[in-house]
Design an enzyme around this catalytic site. Structure first.
Site, mmCIF file in Angstrom:
data_model
loop_
_atom_site.group_PDB
_atom_site.id
_atom_site.type_symbol
_atom_site.label_atom_id
_atom_site.label_comp_id
_atom_site.label_asym_id
_atom_site.label_seq_id
_atom_site.Cartn_x
_atom_site.Cartn_y
_atom_site.Cartn_z
ATOM 1 N N ASP A 145 34.247 54.242 83.248
ATOM 2 C CA ASP A 145 35.690 54.359 83.448
ATOM 3 C C ASP A 145 36.223 55.580 82.702
ATOM 4 O O ASP A 145 35.828 55.856 81.564
ATOM 5 C CB ASP A 145 36.404 53.104 82.928
ATOM 6 C CG ASP A 145 36.203 51.914 83.852
ATOM 7 O OD1 ASP A 145 35.692 52.118 84.960
ATOM 8 O OD2 ASP A 145 36.559 50.794 83.448
ATOM 9 N N ASP A 147 38.657 56.587 80.859
ATOM 10 C CA ASP A 147 39.672 56.465 79.830
ATOM 11 C C ASP A 147 38.959 56.470 78.486
ATOM 12 O O ASP A 147 37.740 56.651 78.418
ATOM 13 C CB ASP A 147 40.512 55.206 80.026
ATOM 14 C CG ASP A 147 39.664 53.938 80.111
ATOM 15 O OD1 ASP A 147 38.462 53.995 79.776
ATOM 16 O OD2 ASP A 147 40.198 52.893 80.512
ATOM 17 N N TYR A 194 42.006 54.635 90.248
ATOM 18 C CA TYR A 194 41.834 54.010 88.939
ATOM 19 C C TYR A 194 43.175 53.463 88.443
ATOM 20 O O TYR A 194 44.168 54.191 88.386
ATOM 21 C CB TYR A 194 41.291 55.044 87.948
ATOM 22 C CG TYR A 194 40.834 54.445 86.645
ATOM 23 C CD1 TYR A 194 39.796 53.528 86.614
ATOM 24 C CD2 TYR A 194 41.445 54.792 85.449
ATOM 25 C CE1 TYR A 194 39.368 52.985 85.417
ATOM 26 C CE2 TYR A 194 41.016 54.249 84.246
ATOM 27 C CZ TYR A 194 39.975 53.340 84.243
ATOM 28 O OH TYR A 194 39.566 52.791 83.064
#
Length: 749
Positions: A25, A27, A242
C-alpha cells in the site's frame, strides 16, 4: 496465515532472486511494511549491495494501466516514512499500555459495575472521546431562554406564504407584545423591494478519505469503520482507486475523460454520461494535492446491485460523485422580497431551479424549489394572519460521526487510516454509543474518565499534545527530524505526565466512587472461596469476575460467555468451588474451571487462564488426564481433544487450545475416556459410549460401545466436527470422515 508462515514463505521465495520490487500500500504504513519485507529477504538476493537492487512500486489502483505505469517508474523505498510509522507505533504503544494497565488495575479492583473489559487510555482515542464529552457538557449546561417572534402570513394567487421578521427574535416579552400591538391593526403588507438574481451551486470537488468517511456517515448511515472496510474491499477488487488519500486535486495528466468513458453504457448513469460527453466536461474544482494519491475515483464500471450491501451503496456514491465533479454547476434563480407592515420590516426568499447541472446525477444535492407568487414593488398584500409566537432556544445536538471526524481532522487527531479505528474503539470499549442520526453520545464511564483527566492534567485529553506528536512524526517522515531524538523526548514528556497522574489518581477516583458501586456491593453469591469458605460474588458486567469480599480478592474469569455454579464440585488442589463456563451462541465451547487455578495455575507447565480441561491433576474427574481422548487433528494445533463433562445431555469434545469441537448424536447417554486402554493404531485413549435404550444405533438393543474416535468407522459415522464461535472460529462442517480400518473398536453389550 500465521506471521511465521509469511516470514518463511518470503524467505523461500526470495532465494536466488536478482531484484526485489515492493508492491505494498502506498502510504506510510505500507512503506513501513516494505522495510519489514526487506529485512526478511535482502540477504537472499543475489548481488544486493547497499540495497541497490531493491525497488518500490507506487500505484493508486489495481488496474492494468496503473500497474504498468508503476512498473515503468520504479523508485527507492522511503526509509524516513517507515521510521515515522515506527515512531508513532512505539509512542502509542508505550504511552497507551502504561496508562491503560494502571487505570484498569486500579479501578477494576475497586468497582464492580464499570461494564468495561479495560479502562484504556490512548493518545488519539482519549482526545476523540474528549470532543464528545465537551459537546455533552455544552448540552447539559445549556439554559434555554424564551423568545418571541412575529410571523405574518400573506396570500396571493391562492398561495399562502410566511414572511420572516427582520428583527429575528426578541427576548423581552413586553417589548415583543408592544411591537405586535403596534401593527396588529394593519390589514395589508406593502412590497418595498423585489430583487432577482441568477446564482449557482458549485459542483463538488474531488473526494479524499476524510470527506468520504463524513459523507458515508451523514448520507449513507455507515460507520467510519464499516465505510473503510467496504472501501478497502472495493479497492482490492479493482473497483476504486486507493481509498486512503489526503488529496482532493487531480494531477493534470490524470485521464478524466477515459475514466468517465467506462460509464457510457452504464444502465443507470449511461444516459447522463453520454449527454455530458456531448456537451463537454468541466474541469474538477481546484483542490489540494498532498503528493500521495489521487482522490478516490471509480476504476471499474459496476452497479449497486452487482456489488450489494454497503459496498454497492458506497460504490454508487463514489461513482456518482466522480461524474458530478466533471459536470456543470447547478443554476437557480433567487428572489428576495422585502415587506413593510407599519414600522416593522419583513422579508422572504424564493428559489427556482433553472439548470440542474451536477444535481441530475447526485439528486441528494438538488436545490429545492421554493416558489413565490409574482411580486411587484409597491404592491399591497393581504395579511391572512399576524401571530406573535413564543419559542425557546435549543441546546446543540450531540456530535454526529461526521462532525466528530471533522474535529479530529481539524485538530490533527489520527490519520485518514486511523480515524475510523479511534471512533470504533470509544464505542466498543463502552465510552460512547451511537444513537439515532448517528450521533455519538458519551456513556457515564466515558464522561467520568474525561472529567477525571481534566481534574488531573487537561493535556491528557485536549488535542494539543497529540497534534504536537503528529507534527513531530511528520518531521521524521520528511527527514526534518531524527527518530532517535523525537521518540526519547516525547516519551520523557509522557513519563512525567504518567508519574503525576499516579500521584493524583484519587481525584479521578472520587468521581468514580460517586457513580459506580464498590465490588463488595456488586454481584450475587455464586461459589465458595477456598481460603475462607464464604461465598464469592459473581460480577456479570464486563469484565466478568468473582470477588470475595471477606478476603478482598478478585478472580478473573473467561469472557464472552456465561458463568454458572457447578454444584457439588470443588477443586482438589485448593478447595475452591468449581464453576461452569458456556460460550455464547450455538456450537460454542464449555468447560468447568477453578477460579483460583484459572488465575494461579498450580502446575509450572500450564499457562494462566487454565480451565479443568488443561489441568494435570492425576485423579480429579474433571482434569485433562481424566478426560483427554487424542491430540487435536487441526493443522499446527498442539492441543488435546477433551470430553466436555458439562455438555450433557448434548455431549461433545472440545480442543483445549483451538476452536475445534466434536459433537455426539442426541441419543448418546454418556461419554467417557478410558485412560487405561489405547488404540493400537494411533495410541489415542479409547472412548466409552453409552446410548439410550430406546434409540440405540447398536444391533440387538445393545447400549455400550468402546472404540477410537480417529480409527473406528462406527464412531466416525456418529460424530460431527465443527468450529466454536466462542473463539472466533469458522462455521460448522459435516462429519469427520477420518475412519480408516475400523480397528480399535469393540462391540457393545
Amino acid at each position: 496465515m500465521e506471521n511465521a508462515h509469511i516470514v518463511a514463505h518470503l524467505q523461500s521465495e526470495s532465494k536466488g532472486c536478482d531484484y526485489l520490487v515492493l508492491w505494498l500500500d502506498c502510504d506510510r504504513e505500507g512503506e513501513n511494511i516494505c522495510f519489514e519485507v526487506i529485512s526478511i529477504t535482502e540477504k537472499n538476493l543475489r548481488g544486493n549491495v547497499n540495497r541497490s537492487n531493491i525497488y518500490r512500486a507506487k500505484f493508486s489502483a489495481i488496474t492494468q494501466s496503473d500497474i504498468q505505469r508503476a512498473m515503468n517508474n520504479l523508485i527507492r523505498p522511503n526509509e524516513d516514512e517507515a521510521l515515522a510509522v515506527e515512531a508513532r507505533q512505539e509512542l502509542d504503544l508505550k504511552v497507551g499500555v502504561a496508562f491503560s494497565r494502571y487505570q484498569t488495575k486500579y479501578f477494576q479492583g475497586k468497582y464492580g459495575n464499570l461494564d468495561a473489559s479495560v479502562v484504556s487510555y490512548g493518545p488519539c482515542q482519549t482526545p476523540t472521546l474528549g470532543f464528545t464529552v465537551r459537546r455533552h457538557e455544552e448540552i447539559i449546561n445549556f439554559r434555554p431562554e424564551k423568545y418571541w417572534r412575529l410571523t405574518p402570513t400573506l396570500m396571493k394567487e391562492s398561495i399562502n406564504f410566511q414572511i420572516d421578521w427582520d428583527r429575528g427574535r426578541v427576548f423581552d416579552e413586553p417589548v415583543a407584545a408592544l411591537l405586535h400591538k403596534a401593527i396588529s391593526s394593519e390589514r395589508n403588507a406593502r412590497v418595498v423591494d423585489v430583487k432577482t438574481s441568477r446564482e449557482t451551486r458549485s459542483r463538488p470537488g474531488a473526494i479524499n478519505t476524510v470527506e468520504l468517511l463524513k459523507i458515508a456517515s451523514a448520507k449513507l448511515g455507515m460507520s467510519p469503520h464499516s465505510c473503510m472496510q467496504s472501501a478497502e474491499s472495493l479497492y482490492t477488487q479493482g473497483y476504486i482507486s486507493y481509498p486512503r488519500t489526503e488529496s482532493t486535486d487531480y494531477h493534470h495528466s490524470f485521464d478524466l475523460a477515459g475514466t468517465l468513458k467506462m460509464f457510457t453504457n452504464h444502465p443507470f448513469y449511461g444516459d447522463y454520461v453520454r449527454k455530458l460527453q456531448a456537451e463537454g466536461l468541466a474541469r474538477p474544482k481546484k483542490g489540494i494535492d498532498c503528493g500521495d494519491h489521487p482522490p478516490i475515483t471509480p476504476m471499474r464500471s459496476a452497479t449497486e446491485g452487482e456489488l450489494g450491501g454497503d459496498r454497492g451503496r458506497l460504490y454508487d456514491f463514489i461513482a456518482r460523485h466522480f461524474i458530478a465533479t466533471l459536470s456543470p454547476d447547478c443554476k437557480f434563480i433567487r428572489t428576495k422580497a422585502s415587506f413593510r407592515i407599519g414600522d416593522e420590516t419583513f422579508s422572504v426568499l424564493g428559489r427556482v431551479e433553472e439548470s440542474r447541472g451536477f444535481t441530475e446525477i447526485t439528486p441528494w444535492a438538488a436545490v429545492r424549489d421554493e416558489r413565490l407568487p409574482e411580486l411587484k414593488k409597491g404592491e399591497m398584500m393581504e395579511i391572512q394572519n399576524l401571530a406573535l409566537r413564543e419559542g425557546k432556544t435549543q441546546p446543540p445536538d450531540y456530535l454526529t460521526e461526521s462532525e466528530l471526524i471533522g474535529l479530529m481532522e481539524k485538530n490533527g487527531i489520527g490519520t485518514d487510516a486511523s480515524i475510523p479505528v479511534h471512533i470504533n474503539n470509544i464505542c466498543t470499549r463502552n465510552y460512547a454509543e451511537i444513537k439515532s442520526g448517528r450521533t455519538v453520545v458519551p456513556t457515564k464511564l466515558g464522561i467520568i474518565l474525561v472529567r477525571g483527566y481534566h481534574r488531573i492534567d487537561s493535556q491528557l485529553v485536549l488535542p494539543l499534545v497529540r497534534s504536537h506528536v503528529e507534527k513531530e512524526v511528520t518531521n521524521i517522515a520528511t527527514g526534518a527530524a531524527q527518530i532517535g531524538f523525537v521518540v526519547p523526548h516525547l516519551l520523557a514528556v509522557f513519563k512525567a505526565k504518567f508519574d503525576f497522574f499516579q500521584k493524583k489518581i484519587e481525584l479521578m477516583d472520587e468521581m468514580m466512587e460517586a457513580s459506580f458501586s464498590p465490588l463488595s456491593a456488586t454481584g450475587k453469591p455464586l461459589t465458595r472461596c477456598g481460603v475462607c469458605s464464604r461465598y464469592m460474588k459473581y460480577i456479570s458486567s464486563r469484565p466478568q469476575r468473582l470477588h470475595c469480599s471477606y478476603c478482598d480478592n478478585t478472580y478473573s474469569l473467561p469472557q464472552f460467555g456465561t458463568i454458572k455454579e457447578y454444584k457439588g464440585y470443588t477443586c482438589p488442589v485448593d478447595g475452591f468451588g468449581l464453576v461452569k463456563f458456556h460460550g455464547t451462541g450455538v456450537d460454542t465451547k464449555s468447560y468447568p474451571l477453578c477460579p483460583n487455578c484459572f488465575n494461579n495455575p498450580p502446575f509450572a507447565q500450564v499457562k494462566k487462564a487454565m480451565g479443568c480441561n488443561q489441568c494435570l491433576h492425576p485423579t480429579c474427574e474433571h482434569s485433562l488426564l481424566s478426560n483427554r481422548v487424542c491430540h487435536c487433528q487441526m493443522p499446527e494445533c498442539k492441543g488435546w481433544l477433551v470430553i466436555d463433562p458439562v455438555s450433557a445431555p448434548k455431549w461433545k469434545m472440545d480442543c483445549n487450545v483451538c476452536n475445534c469441537l466434536v459433537k455426539f448424536p442426541a441419543n448418546t447417554h454418556s461419554v467417557a475416556a478410558n485412560p487405561n486402554e489405547h488404540c493400537e493404531e494411533c495410541e489415542s485413549n479409547l472412548l466409552k459410549l453409552e446410548f439410550n435404550k430406546k434409540d440405540t444405533p447398536l444391533p440387538d438393543g445393545k447400549t455400550s460401545y468402546q472404540g477410537c474416535v480417529l480409527c473406528d468407522e462406527f464412531i466416525n459415522a456418529l460424530v460431527e466436527e465443527s468450529f466454536s464461535k466462542t473463539f472466533g472460529g469458522r462455521g460448522g462442517r459435516g462429519g469427520r470422515g477420518r475412519g480408516r480400518r475400523g480397528r480399535g473398536g469393540r462391540g457393545g453389550r
